[in-house]
Motif scaffolding. Structure first.
Motif, mmCIF file in Angstrom:
data_model
loop_
_atom_site.group_PDB
_atom_site.id
_atom_site.type_symbol
_atom_site.label_atom_id
_atom_site.label_comp_id
_atom_site.label_asym_id
_atom_site.label_seq_id
_atom_site.Cartn_x
_atom_site.Cartn_y
_atom_site.Cartn_z
ATOM 1 N N MET A 249 65.333 31.852 24.276
ATOM 2 C CA MET A 249 65.649 33.024 23.461
ATOM 3 C C MET A 249 66.267 32.647 22.110
ATOM 4 S SD MET A 249 64.359 35.406 25.132
ATOM 5 C CE MET A 249 64.763 36.535 23.819
ATOM 6 N N LEU A 250 67.233 31.740 22.104
ATOM 7 C CA LEU A 250 67.869 31.377 20.829
ATOM 8 C C LEU A 250 66.902 30.645 19.900
ATOM 9 C CD1 LEU A 250 71.465 30.432 22.043
ATOM 10 C CD2 LEU A 250 70.683 32.560 20.981
ATOM 11 N N PRO A 251 66.109 29.679 20.389
ATOM 12 C CA PRO A 251 65.094 29.068 19.506
ATOM 13 C C PRO A 251 64.072 30.079 18.985
ATOM 14 C CG PRO A 251 65.471 27.661 21.399
ATOM 15 C CD PRO A 251 66.210 28.943 21.659
ATOM 16 N N MET A 252 63.663 31.050 19.818
ATOM 17 C CA MET A 252 62.723 32.073 19.354
ATOM 18 C C MET A 252 63.317 32.866 18.198
ATOM 19 S SD MET A 252 59.668 32.299 20.728
ATOM 20 C CE MET A 252 59.246 33.962 20.232
ATOM 21 N N LYS A 253 64.590 33.189 18.298
ATOM 22 C CA LYS A 253 65.247 33.959 17.244
ATOM 23 C C LYS A 253 65.418 33.138 15.969
ATOM 24 C CE LYS A 253 67.842 37.000 20.376
ATOM 25 N NZ LYS A 253 69.176 37.451 20.819
ATOM 26 N N ARG A 254 65.621 31.829 16.135
ATOM 27 C CA ARG A 254 65.825 30.970 14.958
ATOM 28 C C ARG A 254 64.518 30.654 14.241
ATOM 29 N NH1 ARG A 254 69.342 27.926 18.428
ATOM 30 N NH2 ARG A 254 67.589 26.491 18.743
ATOM 31 N N GLY A 255 63.520 30.234 14.984
ATOM 32 C CA GLY A 255 62.322 29.710 14.331
ATOM 33 C C GLY A 255 61.017 30.034 15.007
ATOM 34 N N GLY A 256 61.005 30.958 15.969
ATOM 35 C CA GLY A 256 59.760 31.353 16.604
ATOM 36 C C GLY A 256 59.300 30.394 17.687
ATOM 37 N N THR A 257 58.050 30.549 18.087
ATOM 38 C CA THR A 257 57.509 29.824 19.236
ATOM 39 C C THR A 257 57.516 28.314 19.018
ATOM 40 O OG1 THR A 257 56.064 31.728 19.593
ATOM 41 C CG2 THR A 257 55.580 29.756 20.835
ATOM 42 N N TRP A 258 57.259 27.869 17.790
ATOM 43 C CA TRP A 258 57.224 26.431 17.549
ATOM 44 C C TRP A 258 58.581 25.789 17.820
ATOM 45 C CZ3 TRP A 258 54.685 22.344 17.883
ATOM 46 C CH2 TRP A 258 55.020 21.168 17.220
ATOM 47 N N ASP A 259 59.676 26.505 17.542
ATOM 48 C CA ASP A 259 60.998 25.968 17.842
ATOM 49 C C ASP A 259 61.175 25.759 19.346
ATOM 50 O OD1 ASP A 259 62.063 25.595 15.345
ATOM 51 O OD2 ASP A 259 63.869 26.775 15.736
ATOM 52 N N VAL A 260 60.588 26.646 20.153
ATOM 53 C CA VAL A 260 60.637 26.483 21.606
ATOM 54 C C VAL A 260 59.877 25.232 22.013
ATOM 55 C CG1 VAL A 260 59.934 27.472 23.816
ATOM 56 C CG2 VAL A 260 60.910 28.954 22.048
ATOM 57 N N VAL A 261 58.662 25.075 21.483
ATOM 58 C CA VAL A 261 57.797 23.953 21.884
ATOM 59 C C VAL A 261 58.397 22.613 21.465
ATOM 60 C CG1 VAL A 261 55.535 22.892 21.533
ATOM 61 C CG2 VAL A 261 55.713 25.362 21.877
ATOM 62 N N ARG A 262 58.883 22.531 20.234
ATOM 63 C CA ARG A 262 59.341 21.228 19.745
ATOM 64 C C ARG A 262 60.651 20.785 20.386
ATOM 65 N NH1 ARG A 262 61.319 21.997 13.466
ATOM 66 N NH2 ARG A 262 63.064 23.430 13.830
ATOM 67 N N GLN A 263 61.372 21.697 21.036
ATOM 68 C CA GLN A 263 62.625 21.329 21.694
ATOM 69 C C GLN A 263 62.475 21.178 23.205
ATOM 70 O OE1 GLN A 263 66.114 23.634 20.383
ATOM 71 N NE2 GLN A 263 64.938 24.316 18.617
ATOM 72 N N LYS A 264 61.231 21.053 23.659
ATOM 73 C CA LYS A 264 61.027 21.020 25.110
ATOM 74 C C LYS A 264 61.655 19.784 25.756
ATOM 75 C CE LYS A 264 56.405 19.015 24.762
ATOM 76 N NZ LYS A 264 54.982 19.245 25.051
ATOM 77 N N ASP A 265 61.724 18.672 25.027
ATOM 78 C CA ASP A 265 62.338 17.482 25.616
ATOM 79 C C ASP A 265 63.802 17.712 25.943
ATOM 80 O OD1 ASP A 265 59.984 16.090 25.557
ATOM 81 O OD2 ASP A 265 60.423 15.010 23.690
ATOM 82 N N THR A 266 64.482 18.480 25.089
ATOM 83 C CA THR A 266 65.892 18.773 25.377
ATOM 84 C C THR A 266 66.021 19.680 26.601
ATOM 85 O OG1 THR A 266 65.954 20.693 23.883
ATOM 86 C CG2 THR A 266 66.468 18.544 22.938
ATOM 87 N N LEU A 267 65.022 20.556 26.825
ATOM 88 C CA LEU A 267 65.023 21.376 28.036
ATOM 89 C C LEU A 267 64.907 20.494 29.267
ATOM 90 C CD1 LEU A 267 64.764 23.996 29.726
ATOM 91 C CD2 LEU A 267 62.303 23.901 29.258
ATOM 92 N N PHE A 268 63.930 19.575 29.256
ATOM 93 C CA PHE A 268 63.728 18.724 30.432
ATOM 94 C C PHE A 268 64.942 17.826 30.671
ATOM 95 C CE2 PHE A 268 59.071 19.220 29.197
ATOM 96 C CZ PHE A 268 58.894 20.275 30.083
ATOM 97 N N GLU A 269 65.609 17.421 29.583
ATOM 98 C CA GLU A 269 66.827 16.630 29.750
ATOM 99 C C GLU A 269 67.923 17.472 30.398
ATOM 100 O OE1 GLU A 269 68.626 13.128 29.776
ATOM 101 O OE2 GLU A 269 66.690 13.376 28.765
ATOM 102 N N ALA A 270 68.022 18.730 29.972
ATOM 103 C CA ALA A 270 69.050 19.617 30.534
ATOM 104 C C ALA A 270 68.757 19.949 31.998
ATOM 105 C CB ALA A 270 69.123 20.904 29.718
ATOM 106 N N LEU A 271 67.479 20.068 32.346
ATOM 107 C CA LEU A 271 67.126 20.356 33.738
ATOM 108 C C LEU A 271 67.388 19.161 34.639
ATOM 109 C CD1 LEU A 271 63.763 22.295 33.257
ATOM 110 C CD2 LEU A 271 65.975 23.248 33.893
ATOM 111 N N GLY A 272 67.438 17.981 34.061
ATOM 112 C CA GLY A 272 67.648 16.779 34.851
ATOM 113 C C GLY A 272 66.334 16.095 35.126
#
Length: 551
Positions: A342-365
């Protein structure tokens, strides 16, 4: 005197800590203007006189009567929509290669397939295939024409009864959408009819079909469900093939091109993706509430795809899970969903979500589904799926922007007898502004070709401009790679066909990885690539082919 055992003290502490964390998560949602009520996301009710889905043929297709999705008038209407694709299933993938590969359908092959399937009795004369196909589908499916011809009187659609007017299940995981497959089949049939109509010179019929697909997709995305967004993406992506056919054949005059532009402008995939994300946030929290109150203790196992019977030792373990686990899980799900979607979508749209996916996987473990921290179990199960949805959204948005520019180019040609040297010449008469590439946020790329047409392209998932080069690799299946993160090429709008590539049994990428390229809409042919024989596969082998998006 009250005695507190160490175990009870531990449970009290865990409950206190979990409730504190959940309160902080709720406060964050409030600060960001988000909600945990699905009804808060519902748009205002659409007047029936303006509602395409209020037509008798569509009214009530979203409800189940007597607990059986095949019973009653609603079941009969859904079946009538499903039957629109009867006998046509095998030809569908061959119809969806215009935008990605610049290829028109092989009508002689299609008609032979239809004869084998007994959809037609005799093969038509050469050159008359599109007229014969259009006539056959209209004769067998008069409902298709009824819907298509009615579409010109409407600009919006909402299922009747709307979701807000229904009693939703306590646990949203039990929410039924019996109409989704019927709408998918309807849109596929409309696509097939429209492509045949466009290629046989019936531009107005093709435009009506495309408008109908757009209206049905609008009804899907008025509901805050990610599944509705994904089906809308599928319908609209395939609908862009109609646009491609119409523009390739130059079947539309100025008024028709303006109408087509208007329909394209109403489809906003990034907005519907964001609404779907909001719905999934609410559904995820609701699922955890359902698990916390599960009297049998089997819900966690069912969510993981495990079948556990009452009385099984695992059922007893499930009932022993403390409430704090589910409260912590709710908080973790909200935190991760907000931070990485939600926060990346508000900041920069869908591309912000996609380009930060590595940080998601790191946060998930980096561990498995059942590894600690255990409260991220549900997030690990669902959030990676939303990354895939984001990648598809990005690709379809790129194609939509290319289609809008292509319409403007054809309108410019009609007005001036030539194509512009630069896209800026389209502003302000045909475009308010030059659309931006959804990946790098630069204006779409454009170049006239030697054949007298042009190509329009966006950089692909690698974010590198490769001058409109489409690099499918072996297998000739565009939907298996173009929206995938490992694709290193452009997204291109083109009319001259990309050559077929052989599929060798053993293949490896060149040094440095996969070939570079962009997502491009073009009219000039891509160069023929020669694949040497005897090469070995990359480490781990070739990725498995995926089902084409057009299926």
């Amino acid at each position: 005197m009250i005695t507190v055992t160490p175990v009870a003290a531990l449970y009290l502490y865990l409950d206190w800590r979990a409730e504190k964390r959940w309160s902080e998560s709720v406060a964050m949602l409030k600060r960001e203007g988000e909600t945990l009520s699905l009804m808060d996301l519902m748009p205002p009710r659409l007047p029936e006189s303006e509602n395409f889905a209020a037509l008798p043929e569509l009214r009530g297709i979203n409800i189940i009567e007597e607990g059986d999705d095949k019973k009653g008038a609603s079941g009969a209407k859904r079946q009538a929509l499903l039957d629109l694709m009867s006998g046509l299933e095998k030809i569908t993938p061959r119809m969806y290669q215009g935008i990605t590969l610049g290829r028109s359908p092989d009508w002689s092959e299609i008609m032979a397939e239809l004869k084998t399937a007994s959809f037609i009795t005799d093969l038509p004369p050469m050159g008359k295939e599109t007229e014969a196909f259009k006539f056959a589908i209209e004769t067998r499916n008069p409902l298709l024409k009824v819907l298509s011809e009615a579409s010109s009187s409407y600009q919006d659609a909402e299922w009747v009864p709307a979701m807000r007017d229904q009693i939703l299940p306590k646990h949203l995981a039990a929410l039924h959408v019996p109409h989704y497959n019927a709408i998918k089949m309807t849109c596929q049939a409309l696509n097939l009819h429209a492509i045949a109509a466009a290629e046989s010179g019936k531009a107005s019929a093709a435009l009506d079909d495309y408008r109908t697909i757009s209206l049905l997709s609008k009804a899907l995305v008025r509901e805050p469900l990610m599944t509705g967004h994904l089906l809308s993406l599928l319908n609209n992506r395939n609908g862009l093939e109609i646009v491609w056919c119409l523009l390739k054949q130059r079947r539309l005059q100025e008024s028709g091109l303006a109408d087509l532009h208007a329909v394209l402008s109403t489809f906003r995939p990034e907005q519907s993706f964001q609404l779907g994300l909001r719905g999934e946030l609410i559904t995820g929290v609701n699922n955890l509430d359902a698990l916390a109150t599960d009297p049998d203790g089997n819900g966690l196992y069912a969510l993981a795809g495990m079948n556990v019977k009452n009385g099984d030792i695992r059922s007893w373990i499930g009932r022993a899970v403390p409430d704090s686990f589910f409260t912590e899980s709710r908080a973790a799900f909200v935190e991760l969903h907000m931070d990485h979607f939600m926060l990346p979508m508000k900041r920069g749209g869908t591309w912000d979500v996609v380009r930060q996916k590595d940080t998601l996987f790191e946060a998930l473990g980096r561990g498995g589904l059942y590894d600690p921290p255990f409260e991220r179990f549900l997030a690990r199960l669902f959030l990676p799926l939303f990354i895939t949805a984001a990648e598809r959204t990005l690709h379809v948005e790129a194609m939509r922007q290319q289609a809008i520019v292509a319409c403007a180019l054809e309108r410019f040609l009609i007005a001036n007898g030539r194509y512009p040297e630069h896209l800026d010449e389209l502003v302000p008469q045909f475009l308010a502004s030059v659309p931006l590439d959804p990946v790098d946020q630069l204006p779409l790329r454009y170049r006239q070709g030697d054949s007298g047409r042009y190509r329009i392209w966006c950089v692909g998932m690698d974010g590198v401009d490769n001058d409109g080069q489409v690099n499918l690799g072996p297998g000739d299946n565009p939907e298996s790679i173009l929206s995938k993160p490992h694709y290193q090429g452009d997204w291109t709008w083109q009319y001259d066909p990309v050559p077929h590539l052989p599929t060798p049994s053993r293949l490896s990428p060149p040094l440095g990885g996969l070939p570079q390229g962009d997502w491009t809409w073009q009219y000039d042919p891509a160069p023929q690539l020669q694949i040497p024989s005897g090469l070995s596969p990359p480490l781990g082998g070739l990725p498995p082919p995926s089902e084409p998006l057009g299926n």
